[in-house]
Design a protein around this motif. Structure first.
Motif: not given
Ligand SMILES: Cc1cc2nc3c(=O)[nH]c(=O)nc-3n(C[C@H](O)[C@H](O)[C@H](O)COP(=O)(O)O)c2cc1C
Length: 173
Positions: A60-89
């Motif tokens: 939440x701190x990293x997201x400029x204090x968006x407290x819904x991230x604390x409020x929710x029982x869980x957060x899913x963080x999606x991260x793009x793997x740039x090198x995995x895709x660069x390996x082929x494309x």
């Protein structure tokens, strides 16, 4: 609920009940992400499930204090793997496909959540480096979205949309 109903019911929820998310529901949401299309079927992304209260606070701190991230029982963080895709494309994979893979997977998860009676929001406004630090991700993983998941404690109105006729163009812009 069919896919049209799930899309119709989805809206950004930023206030969540204290009720935990059942494991079976979380598994179904993650499986929907796993079924999403991706460039070359590489699935160039990672998903981190965050439940620890201290880590949610750090997110939440990293997201400029968006407290819904604390409020929710869980957060899913999606991260793009740039090198995995660069390996082929190459550069197109690094710059575009990896981001699209992660984005589509996260969007599918939002619809899966609705289908099992849960709510989400898309949190995209955050400091990438801080988010990377919270989840222990190396430099080539680009955080694309944080999705808080839980039972809604509010029912926001449906957000307005552009008229279809203003965004759909036939043959030319
Ligand atoms: C790329 C992107 C970034 C977003 N970032 C945030 C965010 O940081 N915080 C937030 O509360 N909502 C965020 N949203 C949610 C939008 O505000 C929301 O989708 C939009 O207002 C339409 O409302 P709806 O989702 O209820 O249809 C983001 C959505 C997208 C697609």
């Amino acid at each position: 609920m069919d896919v049209f109903e799930a899309i119709q019911h989805r809206r950004s929820v930023r206030s969540f009940a204290a009720q935990e998310v059942e494991e079976v529901k979380l598994s179904r949401i993650l499986a929907v992400s796993n079924d999403a299309p991706s460039a070359g079927d590489l699935q160039s992304y990672e998903i981190v499930v965050i439940r620890e209260p201290e880590r949610k606070v750090a997110l939440a701190r990293a997201a400029h204090h968006q407290d819904s991230l604390v409020d929710a029982p869980l957060d899913l963080v999606y991260l793009a793997d740039t090198e995995a895709s660069a390996g082929k494309y190459g550069e197109r994979g690094r710059r575009l496909y990896a981001i699209q893979d992660a984005t589509i997977a996260a969007a599918y998860a939002q619809l899966g959540a609705v289908a099992v009676g849960l709510a989400t929001a898309w949190v995209g406004e955050f400091d990438e480096r801080q988010v990377r630090r919270v989840v222990g991700a190396p430099e080539h993983l680009v955080p694309v979205a944080i999705i808080p998941v839980g039972y809604a404690a509010e029912l926001p109105d449906k957000a307005p949309r552009r008229r279809l006729s203003s965004l759909v163009h036939h043959e030319e812009l």
